[in-house]
Scaffold this motif. Structure first.
Motif, PDB file in Angstrom:
ATOM      1  N   GLU A  91       0.862  -1.182   0.000  1.00 28.01           N
ATOM      2  CA  GLU A  91       0.000   0.000   0.000  1.00 28.01           C
ATOM      3  C   GLU A  91       0.896   1.229   0.000  1.00 28.01           C
ATOM      4  O   GLU A  91       1.797   1.339   0.832  1.00 28.01           O
ATOM      5  CB  GLU A  91      -0.873   0.008   1.258  1.00 28.01           C
ATOM      6  N   VAL A  93       1.122   5.095   0.580  1.00 30.90           N
ATOM      7  CA  VAL A  93       0.393   6.191   1.230  1.00 30.90           C
ATOM      8  C   VAL A  93       1.130   7.505   0.973  1.00 30.90           C
ATOM      9  O   VAL A  93       2.350   7.576   1.101  1.00 30.90           O
ATOM     10  CB  VAL A  93       0.262   5.931   2.754  1.00 30.90           C
ATOM     11  N   ARG A  95       0.985  11.612   2.097  1.00 29.17           N
ATOM     12  CA  ARG A  95       0.395  12.507   3.109  1.00 29.17           C
ATOM     13  C   ARG A  95       0.769  13.957   2.833  1.00 29.17           C
ATOM     14  O   ARG A  95       1.933  14.247   2.536  1.00 29.17           O
ATOM     15  CB  ARG A  95       0.957  12.152   4.496  1.00 29.17           C
ATOM     16  N   GLY A 100      -3.867  10.431  11.465  1.00 28.97           N
ATOM     17  CA  GLY A 100      -3.838   8.966  11.570  1.00 28.97           C
ATOM     18  C   GLY A 100      -2.581   8.420  12.203  1.00 28.97           C
ATOM     19  O   GLY A 100      -2.104   8.922  13.224  1.00 28.97           O
ATOM     20  N   SER A 101      -2.028   7.379  11.570  1.00 26.42           N
ATOM     21  CA  SER A 101      -0.904   6.659  12.183  1.00 26.42           C
ATOM     22  C   SER A 101       0.366   7.500  12.227  1.00 26.42           C
ATOM     23  O   SER A 101       1.236   7.258  13.058  1.00 26.42           O
ATOM     24  CB  SER A 101      -0.655   5.334  11.451  1.00 26.42           C
ATOM     25  N   LEU A 102       0.483   8.505  11.356  1.00 23.53           N
ATOM     26  CA  LEU A 102       1.677   9.370  11.400  1.00 23.53           C
ATOM     27  C   LEU A 102       1.665  10.196  12.689  1.00 23.53           C
ATOM     28  O   LEU A 102       2.695  10.310  13.376  1.00 23.53           O
ATOM     29  CB  LEU A 102       1.724  10.290  10.170  1.00 23.53           C
ATOM     30  N   PHE A 122       3.304   0.305   3.150  1.00 27.66           N
ATOM     31  CA  PHE A 122       2.819  -0.702   4.102  1.00 27.66           C
ATOM     32  C   PHE A 122       2.674  -2.019   3.353  1.00 27.66           C
ATOM     33  O   PHE A 122       2.258  -2.031   2.187  1.00 27.66           O
ATOM     34  CB  PHE A 122       1.471  -0.285   4.697  1.00 27.66           C
ATOM     35  N   ASP A 130      -1.112  -4.985   8.276  1.00 30.54           N
ATOM     36  CA  ASP A 130      -0.463  -4.064   7.327  1.00 30.54           C
ATOM     37  C   ASP A 130       0.727  -3.298   7.920  1.00 30.54           C
ATOM     38  O   ASP A 130       0.677  -2.063   8.076  1.00 30.54           O
ATOM     39  CB  ASP A 130      -1.471  -3.027   6.789  1.00 30.54           C
ATOM     40  N   ASP A 176      -4.525  12.808   3.224  1.00 29.77           N
ATOM     41  CA  ASP A 176      -3.678  11.659   2.851  1.00 29.77           C
ATOM     42  C   ASP A 176      -4.515  10.659   2.067  1.00 29.77           C
ATOM     43  O   ASP A 176      -5.742  10.773   2.001  1.00 29.77           O
ATOM     44  CB  ASP A 176      -3.022  11.005   4.089  1.00 29.77           C
ATOM     45  N   LYS A 178      -4.315   6.346   0.179  1.00 31.35           N
ATOM     46  CA  LYS A 178      -3.618   5.081  -0.102  1.00 31.35           C
ATOM     47  C   LYS A 178      -3.949   4.640  -1.521  1.00 31.35           C
ATOM     48  O   LYS A 178      -5.116   4.688  -1.917  1.00 31.35           O
ATOM     49  CB  LYS A 178      -4.089   4.046   0.910  1.00 31.35           C
ATOM     50  N   ASP A 198     -12.904   5.748   1.881  1.00 28.59           N
ATOM     51  CA  ASP A 198     -12.500   4.641   2.764  1.00 28.59           C
ATOM     52  C   ASP A 198     -10.977   4.622   2.910  1.00 28.59           C
ATOM     53  O   ASP A 198     -10.451   4.185   3.933  1.00 28.59           O
ATOM     54  CB  ASP A 198     -12.888   3.282   2.165  1.00 28.59           C
ATOM     55  N   GLY A 199     -10.283   5.040   1.858  1.00 26.64           N
ATOM     56  CA  GLY A 199      -8.819   4.918   1.824  1.00 26.64           C
ATOM     57  C   GLY A 199      -8.131   6.256   1.667  1.00 26.64           C
ATOM     58  O   GLY A 199      -6.985   6.327   1.206  1.00 26.64           O
ATOM     59  N   SER A 200      -8.833   7.314   2.063  1.00 29.01           N
ATOM     60  CA  SER A 200      -8.213   8.647   1.994  1.00 29.01           C
ATOM     61  C   SER A 200      -8.811   9.493   3.111  1.00 29.01           C
ATOM     62  O   SER A 200      -9.849   9.148   3.675  1.00 29.01           O
ATOM     63  CB  SER A 200      -8.490   9.304   0.637  1.00 29.01           C
ATOM     64  N   ARG A 201      -8.131  10.580   3.418  1.00 36.12           N
ATOM     65  CA  ARG A 201      -8.703  11.540   4.386  1.00 36.12           C
ATOM     66  C   ARG A 201      -9.018  12.825   3.640  1.00 36.12           C
ATOM     67  O   ARG A 201      -8.139  13.413   3.000  1.00 36.12           O
ATOM     68  CB  ARG A 201      -7.727  11.808   5.536  1.00 36.12           C
TER      69      ARG A 201
HETATM   70  N1  UDP Z   1      -5.332   3.381   4.524  1.00 34.29           N
HETATM   71  C1  UDP Z   1      -6.017   2.444   3.784  1.00 34.29           C
HETATM   72  N2  UDP Z   1      -5.891   1.120   4.087  1.00 34.29           N
HETATM   73  C2  UDP Z   1      -5.119   0.689   5.083  1.00 34.29           C
HETATM   74  C3  UDP Z   1      -4.395   1.646   5.859  1.00 34.29           C
HETATM   75  C4  UDP Z   1      -4.534   2.973   5.546  1.00 34.29           C
HETATM   76  O1  UDP Z   1      -6.721   2.799   2.842  1.00 34.29           O
HETATM   77  O2  UDP Z   1      -5.040  -0.528   5.311  1.00 34.29           O
HETATM   78  C5  UDP Z   1      -5.455   4.809   4.208  1.00 34.29           C
HETATM   79  C6  UDP Z   1      -6.200   5.577   5.289  1.00 34.29           C
HETATM   80  O3  UDP Z   1      -7.591   5.637   4.999  1.00 34.29           O
HETATM   81  C7  UDP Z   1      -5.566   6.951   5.224  1.00 34.29           C
HETATM   82  C8  UDP Z   1      -4.135   6.674   4.743  1.00 34.29           C
HETATM   83  O4  UDP Z   1      -4.166   5.382   4.141  1.00 34.29           O
HETATM   84  O5  UDP Z   1      -6.213   7.756   4.257  1.00 34.29           O
HETATM   85  C9  UDP Z   1      -3.125   6.687   5.856  1.00 34.29           C
HETATM   86  O6  UDP Z   1      -3.573   5.837   6.881  1.00 34.29           O
HETATM   87  P1  UDP Z   1      -2.789   5.745   8.284  1.00 34.29           P
HETATM   88  O7  UDP Z   1      -1.455   5.166   8.060  1.00 34.29           O
HETATM   89  O8  UDP Z   1      -2.861   7.064   8.951  1.00 34.29           O
HETATM   90  O9  UDP Z   1      -3.574   4.632   9.068  1.00 34.29           O
HETATM   91  P2  UDP Z   1      -4.885   4.614   9.954  1.00 34.29           P
HETATM   92  O10 UDP Z   1      -4.534   5.242  11.251  1.00 34.29           O
HETATM   93  O11 UDP Z   1      -5.926   5.352   9.189  1.00 34.29           O
HETATM   94  O12 UDP Z   1      -5.179   3.152  10.018  1.00 34.29           O
END
Ligand code: UDP
Ligand code: ADP
Length: 237
Positions: A91, A93, A95, A100-102, A122, A130, A176, A178, A198-201
Motif C-alpha cells: 500500500e 500512502v 500525506r 492517523g498513524s503518522l 505498508f 499491514d 492523505d 492510499k 474509505d482509503g483517503s482523508r
Molecule cells: N489506509 C487504507 N488502508 C489501510 C491503511 C490505511 O486505505 O489498510 C489509508 C487511510 O484511509 C488513510 C491513509 O491510508 O487515508 C493513511 O492511513 P494511516 O497510516 O494514517 O492509518 P490509519 O490510522 O488510518 O489506520
C-alpha cells in the motif's frame, strides 16, 4: 454491459469478478464498512454506490492527468469494469497533512500541514495488520524491483499533485490517501483498486469537517452524509 462469470475474490469492501474477457475484471463495491483491520464492522446502506461514484470520478481525474490506471468503464449498479492486474502487495500512502498513524507514531499534532508530501509503504497483510515497511523490504522480498519501485513513487507523487489541485478547487483538503499498483497482462504498471473516502482523508477546506471514513472509525457522525458532501463537491469539478 460486461457480464461477470466467476467470483475471483471477496475482500472487506469489494468483490472482484472474472468476465468472459481474460483481461478484464468487474469490481463490485459492497456496503460493508470496516475499520481497525475488520475489528469494527457495519453494513451501511448506499456506501457501495457512493464509493463507486467517487472512484469513477477520481479515476477520471487521473485520466485527465495522464496517470496510468485500471479503470475501463462503468458497469451497471455498483460495478466498474477494470483491467485485470497482478497486484503488488504494497500500500502506497501519500500525506499532505499530519493525521492517523503518522500523528500517533511520531507524536505529532493532527492537522499540521507538511512542508512537502511524505510517502510511506505498508505491506498488505491482514494477518500482520499491514505493517509499515521501507523500500529495502520491497526490493529484498521481491515485491517490486528497483525500476518498478521508482515508477510507483513517481506515479504516487503525480497522483497527489493531480488530485490535490482538483480537491482544493472542490473545497476539500486532501490530507492523505492510499493507492495500490499492479501489472496488466501487457506488463504495464497501473494504479489499481479504488480511490474512495474509505482509503483517503478528505476534510472540508472551510470548516475542517471530516468527510471520510474517520467518521466511522471515530464515531464522528453519519458516514454517508460525509460521502454525499464529497460527491456533491467533486461533481462540480
Ligand atoms: N489506509 C487504507 N488502508 C489501510 C491503511 C490505511 O486505505 O489498510 C489509508 C487511510 O484511509 C488513510 C491513509 O491510508 O487515508 C493513511 O492511513 P494511516 O497510516 O494514517 O492509518 P490509519 O490510522 O488510518 O489506520
Ligand atoms: P481487502 O483485500 O483489503 O479486504 P478489498 O475488499 O478492497 O480489499 O478487495 C479488493 C481486492 O482486489 C484487493 O486485494 C485489491 O488489491 C484487489 N484488486 C484491486 N484492483 C484489482 C485489479 N484491477 N486486478 C486484480 N486485483 C485487484
Amino acid at each position: 454491459m460486461v457480464e461477470e462469470t466467476k467470483l475471483l475474490y471477496e475482500g472487506k469492501a469489494k468483490k472482484m469478478y472474472e468476465t468472459s474477457d481474460p483481461n478484464l475484471l468487474i469490481e463490485y463495491f459492497k456496503d460493508d464498512a470496516t475499520a481497525f483491520n475488520g475489528k469494527k464492522h457495519a453494513v451501511i446502506d448506499e456506501k457501495g454506490a457512493m464509493n463507486k461514484a467517487i472512484t469513477v470520478k477520481i479515476f477520471g481525474w487521473m485520466n485527465e492527468c495522464g496517470i496510468p490506471n485500471h479503470f475501463v468503464e462503468e458497469n451497471s449498479g455498483r460495478e466498474i469494469v477494470v483491467k485485470k492486474l497482478k497486484m503488488i502487495p504494497v500500500e502506497v500512502v501519500v500525506r499532505n497533512v499530519v493525521a492517523g498513524s503518522l500523528a500517533k507514531r511520531l507524536g505529532l499534532k493532527m492537522g499540521e500541514p507538511l512542508p512537502e508530501p511524505i510517502l510511506e509503504f505498508f505491506y498488505k497483510s491482514d494477518e500482520l495488520d499491514d505493517p509499515m515497511i521501507n523500500e529495502n523490504h520491497i526490493k529484498v522480498f521481491k515485491w517490486a524491483d528497483e525500476a518498478t519501485l521508482d515508477k510507483m513513487k513517481e506515479i504516487a507523487f503525480r497522483v497527489n499533485e493531480c488530485l490535490k489541485t482538483r480537491f482544493d478547487k472542490a473545497g476539500i483538503t486532501l490530507v492523505d490517501f492510499k493507492i495500490e499498483f499492479g501489472f496488466d497482462n501487457d506488463g504495464n504498471l497501473l494504479v489499481g483498486d479504488e480511490f474512495t473516502p474509505d482509503g483517503s482523508r478528505l476534510w472540508d477546506k472551510e470548516t475542517g469537517e471530516i468527510l471520510d471514513k474517520d467518521r466511522f472509525r471515530k464515531d464522528l457522525g453519519d458516514l454517508i452524509e460525509g460521502y454525499e458532501k464529497i460527491m456533491m463537491k467533486i461533481s462540480r469539478i
